[in-house]
Scaffold this motif. Structure first.
Motif, PDB file in Angstrom:
ATOM      1  N   UNK A 423       0.809  -1.219   0.000  1.00 12.40           N
ATOM      2  CA  UNK A 423       0.000   0.000   0.000  1.00 12.40           C
ATOM      3  C   UNK A 423       0.843   1.270   0.000  1.00 12.40           C
ATOM      4  N   UNK A 424       2.168   1.130   0.250  1.00 11.32           N
ATOM      5  CA  UNK A 424       3.053   2.294   0.187  1.00 11.32           C
ATOM      6  C   UNK A 424       3.422   2.656  -1.248  1.00 11.32           C
ATOM      7  N   UNK A 425       3.239   1.703  -2.175  1.00  8.74           N
ATOM      8  CA  UNK A 425       3.548   1.965  -3.579  1.00  8.74           C
ATOM      9  C   UNK A 425       5.018   2.235  -3.812  1.00  8.74           C
ATOM     10  N   UNK A 426       5.296   3.205  -4.668  1.00  8.84           N
ATOM     11  CA  UNK A 426       6.686   3.511  -5.029  1.00  8.84           C
ATOM     12  C   UNK A 426       7.469   4.154  -3.899  1.00  8.84           C
ATOM     13  N   UNK A 427       6.797   4.627  -2.851  1.00 10.27           N
ATOM     14  CA  UNK A 427       7.486   5.267  -1.727  1.00 10.27           C
ATOM     15  C   UNK A 427       7.903   4.264  -0.652  1.00 10.27           C
ATOM     16  N   UNK A 428       7.673   2.976  -0.872  1.00 10.56           N
ATOM     17  CA  UNK A 428       8.050   1.958   0.107  1.00 10.56           C
ATOM     18  C   UNK A 428       9.564   1.940   0.288  1.00 10.56           C
ATOM     19  N   UNK A 429      10.003   1.744   1.510  1.00  7.35           N
ATOM     20  CA  UNK A 429      11.433   1.739   1.828  1.00  7.35           C
ATOM     21  C   UNK A 429      12.122   0.492   1.297  1.00  7.35           C
TER      22      UNK A 429
END
Length: 447
Positions: A423-429
């Protein structure tokens, strides 16, 4: 003479005519009532319409007034624009020649930085006319002086004071500030402008505001850590290579037995060693350095001195269980963890407690200046939650990590099997390859 029969017929016809007249009167009365109702509705609609017109006119006038206020405020703000430069001086290191030159080196470094900033602003912020540049550098000067001295750059640690004095004298808005060796020093002063992972979360929050990200630039000297490197493309990046070092400071080959080991001198190693917290006056041992994944937390916590000492070997009469790393058929590391069973409230509570992951999960924290909590009495259930919190920080070795004691994450804990995004998409760590992996364990790696 009209006969009686004819008179009755006429009377009947008269009665019929009376009924028609009555019906006509009723129709006329109904029509008049309807006209009256329509007139009332019309007048009400007219009143409401006129009220709406007055309201819209008032709104437009209010909007015009607000826009004029905004223009006046913007004009006032643009009258003396400024750019603030916040630097973590423990990790953004000046070139050796400036440090060696002492007070004059501080002045030269400040003048060079000011010139580079002017050039950068004119190229990247053309709408900001003649801004004032405010520079605040925060550092642990004692630790910084020791580091430069141990590397042979200066002849004594206190020589760093001469450089700082020259830097501060170079301009009214240039300040090199000593934050001391206490807890939460430089981190609290400049949250948001460090190379390490401790500021990544704040920058991730600013990524939600496009206008705000356009106002932030990152200055890179020593290459950013991986976690910050993953999000840096969202911001402007610049390097002032004629002012700051692009590499860490290496230790001098000859060091005193009482000289503490600096965290900048430690090299990553795939195996971990048992370490204990000691004072900075304790001599170093020849213990094998700890794993890179463990040092990711240590070096991010505080740039001050880190002294290490090997623990005494455990009683070998009882053979410990051989640690293993579980992997799937593709050789990807799988850590057993069940985030769904942990409530969000409990997860958030444990994160806010700022507990030391190394101390509670590995038993020892080798960072003598660690500012995280080591005194809280952690229950078994809370320890399980803390282990989950640690898994939310990506390991630098990713799914190839072979350290069985590594407490960090090797796959995204929020992803599901087969799904390449969480659910974080491309901003996932976590890296895209660390999503949706097969969780079936088919082999183990013994260490």
């Amino acid at each position: 003479m009209i006969s009686g029969i004819h008179a009755q017929a006429l009377f009947k016809r008269y009665e019929q005519l009376k009924l028609i007249e009555l019906s006509k009167n009723d129709l006329i009365e109904d029509l008049l009532r309807r006209v009256s109702e329509l007139e009332d509705a019309y007048h009400q609609t007219k009143i409401e319409h006129e009220r709406e017109i007055r309201f819209n006119r008032d709104i437009q006038l209010h909007e015009i007034e607000l826009m004029e206020q905004i223009k006046r405020i913007k004009k006032i703000m643009d009258r003396e624009p400024f750019v603030i430069v916040l630097l973590d001086g423990d990790k953004t290191l000046f070139l050796d020649q400036y440090i060696r030159a002492g007070e004059q080196g501080g002045k030269d470094a400040a003048n060079r930085l000011a010139a580079d900033m002017d050039e950068y602003i004119s190229e990247n912020l053309p709408n900001v006319a003649s801004p004032k540049t405010v520079v605040h550098i925060y550092a642990n000067l004692k630790a910084l002086g020791n580091m430069y001295h141990q590397a042979g750059i200066i002849d004594k640690p206190s020589a760093i004071d001469d450089f700082v004095r020259g830097f501060n004298e170079s301009g009214l808005l240039f300040d090199f500030i000593d934050v001391g060796q206490g807890k939460n020093t430089a981190d609290d002063k400049i949250t948001g402008c460090s190379h390490d992972n401790s500021y990544t979360r704040l920058l991730q929050e600013t990524m939600e505001d496009i206008e705000l990200t356009g106002r932030i630039s990152l200055i890179e000297g020593i290459p950013f850590d991986k976690e910050l490197d993953n999000i840096k493309d969202t911001f402007r990046i610049t390097r002032f290579s004629d002012v700051f070092r692009g590499t860490k400071i290496s230790a001098s080959p000859i060091t005193s037995a009482k000289t503490p080991v600096k965290n900048a001198m430690l090299s990553p190693h795939p195996r971990s060693a048992s370490l204990t917290r000691t004072s900075t006056n304790t001599s170093t041992s020849s213990a094998t350095p700890t794993s890179w994944s463990s040092w990711a937390s240590i070096t991010a916590s505080n740039p001050g001195d880190v002294a290490l000492q090997a623990l005494k070997p455990a009683n070998t009469s009882v053979a410990p269980k051989t640690p293993v790393v579980e992997r799937n058929k593709l050789g990807q590391r799988i850590d057993r963890m069940d985030f769904k069973s942990i409530s969000k409230e409990e997860l958030s509570r444990i994160k806010k407690m700022k507990l030391c992951n190394l101390f509670y999960l590995l038993g020892e924290c080798p960072n003598t200046n660690c500012y995280h909590d080591h005194d809280y009495k952690l229950s078994k259930e809370e320890k399980d939650v803390l282990r989950a919190v640690a898994r939310m920080t990506p390991c630098h070795f990713g799914m190839t990590c072979d350290d069985p004691k590594c407490i960090y994450g090797h796959r995204c804990p929020q992803s599901e099997v087969g799904k390449k995004e969480c659910h974080w998409g491309s901003s996932c760590r976590f890296e895209p390859a660390q999503h949706g992996i097969d969780l079936a364990i088919v082999k183990v790696t013994k260490i």
